[in-house]
Each structure stands twice: as C-alpha cells, then as structure tokens.
Design an enzyme around this catalytic site. Sequence first.
Site, short mmCIF file in Angstrom:
data_model
loop_
_atom_site.label_atom_id
_atom_site.label_comp_id
_atom_site.label_asym_id
_atom_site.label_seq_id
_atom_site.Cartn_x
_atom_site.Cartn_y
_atom_site.Cartn_z
N ASP A 58 0.86 -1.19 0.00
CA ASP A 58 0.00 0.00 0.00
C ASP A 58 0.89 1.23 0.00
OD1 ASP A 58 -2.17 -1.69 0.40
OD2 ASP A 58 -2.23 -1.33 2.57
N ASP A 256 -17.61 -10.77 1.71
CA ASP A 256 -17.01 -9.82 2.66
C ASP A 256 -17.41 -8.40 2.28
OD1 ASP A 256 -15.34 -8.96 4.70
OD2 ASP A 256 -13.54 -9.04 3.49
N ASP A 258 -17.55 -5.54 4.11
CA ASP A 258 -16.72 -4.44 4.62
C ASP A 258 -17.47 -3.13 4.77
OD1 ASP A 258 -14.36 -5.88 4.95
OD2 ASP A 258 -13.68 -5.50 2.91
C1 GCO Z 1 -9.86 -8.80 3.93
C2 GCO Z 1 -9.05 -8.60 5.19
C3 GCO Z 1 -7.95 -7.63 5.02
C4 GCO Z 1 -6.96 -7.67 6.16
C5 GCO Z 1 -5.78 -6.89 5.82
C6 GCO Z 1 -4.84 -6.69 6.96
O1 GCO Z 1 -10.88 -9.45 4.04
O2 GCO Z 1 -9.46 -8.33 2.86
O3 GCO Z 1 -9.92 -8.22 6.19
O4 GCO Z 1 -8.48 -6.35 4.86
O5 GCO Z 1 -7.53 -7.22 7.34
O6 GCO Z 1 -5.12 -7.53 4.77
O7 GCO Z 1 -4.22 -7.83 7.26
MN MN Z 2 -12.06 -8.50 5.65
#
Ligand code: GCO
Ligand code: MN
Length: 384
Positions: A58, A256, A258
């Site tokens: 990153d 996922d 998020d």
């Molecule tokens: C995902 C993960 C990642 C990790 C990140 C830090 O599902 O992509 O949650 O966001 O948390 O790679 O290790």
């Molecule tokens: Mn995640």
Amino acid sequence: MTNFTPSAADKFSFGLWTVGNVGRDPFGEPVRAPISPVEIVHMLAEVGAWGVNFHDNDLVPIDATPQQRDKIVADFKKALDETGVVVPMATTNLFTDPAFRDGAFTSNDPDVRAYALQKTMNAIDLGAELGAETYVFWGGREGTETDAAKNPLDALKWFREALNFLSEYVMDHGYGLRFALEAKPNEPRGDIFPSTTGHMLAFIETLDHPEMVGVNPEMAHEHMAGLNFMHAVAQAYDAGKLFHIDLNDQNFARYDQDFRFGSHNIKQAFFLVKFLEDVGYDNPRHFDAHAYRTSDYEDVKAFARGCMRSYLVLKEKARQFREDKEIQALLAEIHGGESQVSKYSAEAAAQLKARQFDRVELGNRGKPYERLDQLVVDLILGVR
Ligand code: GCO
Ligand code: MN
Ligand code: MN
C-alpha cells in the site's frame, strides 16, 4: 452528553487500503482516482483518526527500487510528523501478486513459501521503522478450492514454521512487535485456513513463542461464518490474545461486504462496543471497512467519520446501560447470587452429591429476558 468527537485515546485507526479504496469489484473498474499515502494521512487527520495501518505494498509498490522506497517512506514520515497520525499496525500483502495464486506461507511451492518469508521480513522492517507495535497476518490466499490439492496438516505445519521463523526474526532484531492472526472463512479462496478466530486461538498454542502471538478478529469475517462476533472477541480477550480488532459490518451469509462500522447489525455492534468498553480494551480499534462504491472522496470522509461516530454513540449507550436502574435491577435479579461450586475437593463433591435438588422447581424458574432485551432495544433506539 458527549459530542462524539474522536480523540487519540479512542485509538481509532484506518488502513491505507480502506479510505484509499478505489472501488474496484469483481464486476467493475475503479470509480475513484487513486490517492497517495501522504494524501490519505492528511485525510485521516482531517476526520480525526489516530492511526494509519498499511500493507507493505500500500505504501511501497512491489517493484519499487531502493531509492524509490526511501523517498516514499521519507514523504510518508513527513506527513505523519505534520499531522500527528501514528502507525500502530503493519502487515504484508501476500495475496495480490500472481506469485501468491496458491497462497504464501502455505503455497504448495517451496520457492513461493520462501519468497513469502523474505517479503514478510522486509515488510516487518518497514513496519518497525515506522513505529508499528502490532504485525497482522491475514492469510489472504492460504487455502484451497479443492482438498485434492493440499493437505491441511501440511498447510498448518508450513504456517507454523513461518510464524516460528518470523518470531525469532523479530526477537533477533529487538523490534518488540506482537503478531496478530486474522482469520477469514473464505474469499478469495474457496476455503481459507485457519478459518475462524477460534481456530486461530487453538493454533497459537502450537507455536514456539505463543506469548508474542494473538489475534485480530474481524466482525465481517465471523459474520461470514455465521458466528457471534462478540463471543469470538470475548474468547480471545479471555485468553489474553485480543491484540487488535478489525471493526466493520456485514450482513450474514454474504461475501465480505466491509461496510461502515455500525451500519447494519446495530445490536451486535452495541454488544461488541459494550464488551470492549466494559473490559477496558486498550489496543487499537481499527476500521477495516470501505465506503460504498457509489461514494466520492467527500463521501469517503463521511464513511470514516461515521465508523468512529457510531462507535462513540454505542459507547455512550453502553454507559447508559450500566447506569440504567431498571436494567441493572433486572440483571441483579437474573444473576441470582454467588456460585456455589468452584474448586474441587472430595468433601465438596460428597456434599454436592448428597444435596437434594427440586428439579421440577428449577425448571419452573422463568427468566425475564424478553423484558430485559426490550429495554436494551429501547435504549439503542433512543427512546429510554
Ligand atoms: C480482507 C481482510 C484484510 C486484512 C488486511 C490486513 O478481508 O481483505 O480483512 O483487509 O484485514 O489484509 O491484514
Ligand atoms: Mn475482511
Ligand atoms: Mn481485516
């Protein structure tokens, strides 16, 4: 009454990959132009966050020259100094590059496993240089689509060897970093291992240096597995292993997602915040989430502010819960006195065996959990 403004004491952090997320998904191209790590640090300072976390790439592209790396790191440090934003956690990207198509530490290819170790040592150096105290391991592609291809016992052995090697590496360099293992049941692999926080906790006890290894539970990941996140967090805390936490939100039985913390399962978010605040959790509170693909960067700021605001609102609700006389009176009634059995002795066992229980009467004792839960719902909804 608080105004829900975040402060450093809240230890709210975001990853470069979270607010910097450009909105690519499996069906669509990015919708936001990339912004630099320096710009992200300034954005985080503007919204009131305390910390910024990153994967090695990153910050420093995977093919950067040493000179480019040094310039990027110097610029990043300058932005940290200017803003007061800190780096509490760092991690390795072991999933984007095609070399990791079959995983990193658990790839079937020994060259890839060695490369993953080398990449992680370099990323640990970078994290330590920027002041990180926690190093997260998320096994993005540690898994399989077909169990014909990989033996989970081999995978566990390779993962263990890698963590043992890296623990010694950290000690050898006097970095003082702690490792936090993050579980996820699937995505991007068909199955990822170890798959839940509970699996991770058991695995940690098989390591050479379990004392320096804890977990980084993520709300979305436990929800993907259909589990109660707060229970996973409580078990990690009970084991002394809650080194870090990934807060976000998620519908059950989905990919996922998020989502912004507190945006979906408000009741579960409430019990989580209440748990963290009740026990006095003092490690970073990391929001591993990203804004909707429909957002522009102004709306990304609203997303980041929203994560922190919802946490603080729920923290205030947790305080109200503790001070609510009716709730506390009900809890006192429900908990019904001290435990009568704790430590074994032959005498205690004999006494207990001799005691007469009125089983039918015990079975007739109701619990006012409906009343209690409605009080909590009223409290969360703001009508108490
Ligand atoms: C995902 C993960 C990642 C990790 C990140 C830090 O599902 O992509 O949650 O966001 O948390 O790679 O290790
Ligand atoms: Mn995640
Ligand atoms: Mn995460």
